[in-house]
Each structure stands twice: as structure tokens, then as C-alpha cells.
Design a protein around this motif. Structure first.
Motif, PDB file in Angstrom:
ATOM      1  N   GLN A 300     -53.531 -10.357 103.194  1.00 47.59           N
ATOM      2  CA  GLN A 300     -54.373  -9.182 103.695  1.00 47.59           C
ATOM      3  C   GLN A 300     -53.699  -8.299 104.613  1.00 47.59           C
ATOM      4  N   TYR A 304     -54.867  -6.713 100.440  1.00 47.02           N
ATOM      5  CA  TYR A 304     -55.649  -7.719  99.648  1.00 47.02           C
ATOM      6  C   TYR A 304     -56.841  -8.258 100.177  1.00 47.02           C
ATOM      7  N   GLN A 305     -57.831  -8.286  99.628  1.00 47.92           N
ATOM      8  CA  GLN A 305     -59.232  -9.232 100.118  1.00 47.92           C
ATOM      9  C   GLN A 305     -59.782 -10.226  99.129  1.00 47.92           C
ATOM     10  N   THR A 306     -60.256 -10.953  99.881  1.00 45.73           N
ATOM     11  CA  THR A 306     -60.996 -12.299  99.187  1.00 45.73           C
ATOM     12  C   THR A 306     -62.012 -11.785  98.303  1.00 45.73           C
TER      13      THR A 306
END
Length: 329
Positions: A300, A304-306
């Protein structure tokens, strides 16, 4: 259709009881038909502060119901479970989505809930799709979980995890460890033993994967995306990237424990991202076990993202960590 989402009130209890008389409603719940009206008055206790009951109303008719139950256990105050029901005549009109939106907004912005969970029958594909649209993921399947329509049926346990957002410190207030410098280069076959040892130190090897075979398969592709980091000629970090023309992938990012928290993982990821960008890669995907909060926080921090997707896989080769690699002819 003008629909109002509001909290249920005592005068709604009779309408709610009538709501559950519909066989199409009862079928997808854990309730049984022919409950007396007094049962619903006891179930929907308006004095329970930990039970939030939302209804969707249109033209004086109750079309949907969502109950959010916050846990009483002091160690699970961050958790809640919920159940939602939409009248069959109102399905496909966005009622469920409106109720879900209201619940999530309440949970995130007012109740500070971290985990929301529910059970749903495995054949209720419409409901499962609705939940997935709000970030819920399937955690497991309960076999023979309920008796319905004369047979035992299975259900999924699903949950949505909202990780607490840490407030970033100003750049000048951050303290970084200083490392003596790491050189990054492409993996060479003679690095194999050192890299496998690194992966074992970092707990990346699993019984179902043979690291030697993973390396052999990657070397056979020879795409220049398998990188290692060295300090004083010793391998201290690795990352195995991939790109098939649609998405980039990241595997086996590892930093030896004594050199963690020095920014080596970040450096390796930056090198890999640069190489992928030069290949025209538009997006990078990776997988992290949901319980590994430290690694999730690391990615994160890199932006980066879910993604709201379910990871699926099918094993084509059955092997283990002890399966010998095939000999080259």
C-alpha cells in the motif's frame, strides 16, 4: 421508484412479519415459514443498541430489510455481522444496493468497524455478486449448513475487511535506516542455492510448491524480470516478475531478515516496475495473504490497492517441495 432508507421503527414490525410470510423471502434466510407475529417483535428488539435495523420503504411499503449486529464481545467490538432481505417483487431495482451502501457508509464513517461478515447460500449468485461489489470476499464454505426445500445445502462465509488507515508522517519526520548500498542485477543460474535459502528464511516456500522447479521454469522464459539484490556480493533480496502481454505479476519478493526495514524491497520493486513499464505493461497484479498485514501495508505504501476480485486458480502440475526437478538431457 423513490425509495427511502431509514431505521426500522416499532410500527414497522407488523409489516416486517408480513414481509417474511412470502416463501421467496424465507427461502434465502435461516428462518422457517409460519412464524407468529410475536416472534418478529422479539427478534427485532428496538432497545438493542448494538442491532441496527435499516428498512427500504417506498409508497408506505417495506421492500427491503438489513440488520447489522455489532458484536458484544469486547475483543470483537470491531466486528459486525449482517443479514439483508429484499422482497422478490422488488429485486433487480437497486434496493439491495441502496441498503448495502447505507450500511457500509455507517460502518466505515460512524461505527469504525473493521470486519463485517455474513453467511450466504452458495446458490444465491445474485446476492454473492452484490456483496462482492462492496468488497466482500469468500473466506470458506460450510458443508450441509442448512436444511431447505427438503435437502441440505451449503453456504459461504464472506467478509469485508477495512484496514485502519495510518496517518502518514511528514517526509522530514520519517526515519529511515541507512544501508551500505545494494546492487541489482538479473538472476543467474549460479544464484539458485542462495535464492532458495533466502526464500526459506523469509517463509516463502510452501509444501505445494517446489522452489527449484519454480526457478527452472522462470529461467526457461528468460524475460529479464527475475531480479536479485546483492550487498558485498551476497544475495540479500529477490523478486520474480512476469508479464504475459496483459498484466504484470510479482512473486517471491524477499529480503533477508537482517536487512529488512532498510528499503531494499522498495528498491527492488522500483527496478522491476521500471522494466515492466519499458515492456509496455499497463498494470501490475500481485497476491498477498489477507492475514499478512505487514506485507499489505508495504505494498500500500508503494501505491498498490486492493482490487475487488476473487483470486482463483487451477493446479496443472501436482508437485511438492520435495519433488525432484527433472534432469536436463
Amino acid at each position: 421508484m423513490d425509495t427511502i432508507i431509514r431505521h426500522a421503527e416499532a410500527p414497522d414490525l407488523h409489516a416486517i412479519g408480513e414481509f417474511f410470510r412470502d416463501p421467496g423471502v424465507t427461502r434465502q434466510t435461516s428462518q422457517i415459514p409460519y412464524r407468529p407475529q410475536a416472534y418478529w417483535h422479539n427478534l427485532f428488539n428496538m432497545d438493542d443498541k448494538n442491532h441496527i435495523q435499516l428498512v427500504a420503504e417506498s409508497s408506505g411499503q417495506i421492500l427491503g430489510l438489513l440488520g447489522l449486529q455489532i458484536q458484544d464481545n469486547p475483543r470483537r467490538k470491531h466486528c459486525a455481522s449482517f443479514a439483508i432481505t429484499v422482497h422478490p417483487d422488488a429485486q433487480g431495482q437497486g434496493i439491495g444496493k441502496q441498503l448495502m451502501s447505507a450500511m457500509v457508509e455507517l460502518a466505515d464513517n460512524w461505527l469504525n468497524l473493521v470486519r463485517i461478515e455474513l453467511d450466504v447460500y452458495t446458490d444465491n449468485s445474485r446476492a454473492i455478486s452484490l456483496y462482492q461489489g462492496f468488497g466482500f470476499e469468500i473466506e470458506g464454505e460450510s458443508k450441509c449448513d442448512a436444511f431447505r426445500d427438503g435437502q441440505l445445502v451449503n453456504s459461504y462465509r464472506m467478509s469485508r475487511i477495512r484496514l485502519p488507515v495510518a496517518t502518514p508522517k511528514p517526509e522530514h519526520a520519517r526515519q529511515h535506516k541507512v544501508h551500505p548500498g545494494m546492487t541489482v542485477r538479473a538472476f543467474k543460474p549460479e544464484d539458485t542455492e542462495a535464492v532458495i535459502r533466502l526464500w526459506q528464511q523469509c517463509g516463502l516456500t510452501t509444501p505445494q510448491n517446489n522452489p527449484q522447479r519454480d526457478i527452472d521454469r522462470k529461467v526457461a522464459i528468460n524475460d529479464g524480470l527475475f531480479l536479485v539484490g546483492l550487498i558485498k556480493d551476497e544475495i540479500v533480496a529477490s523478486v520474480m516478475g512476469g508479464y504475459e502481454g496483459h498484466r504484470g505479476w510479482v512473486n517471491y519478493l524477499a529480503v533477508t531478515p537482517q536487512w529488512q526495514q532498510y528499503g531494499l524491497g522498495r528498491t527492488l520493486m522500483e527496478k522491476l516496475e521500471t522494466r515492466l513499464a519499458k515492456l509496455g505493461c499497463p498494470k501490475i497484479n500481485l497476491q498477498v495473504r489477507s492475514a499478512n498485514q505487514q506485507v499489505l501495508a508495504f505494498y500500500q505504501s508503494l501505491g498498490y490497492q486492493t482490487d475487488q476480485v476473487i483470486s482463483m486458480g487451477k493446479r496443472l502440475v501436482q508437485e511438492s517441495a520435495n519433488t525432484p526437478a527433472p534432469r536436463s538431457s
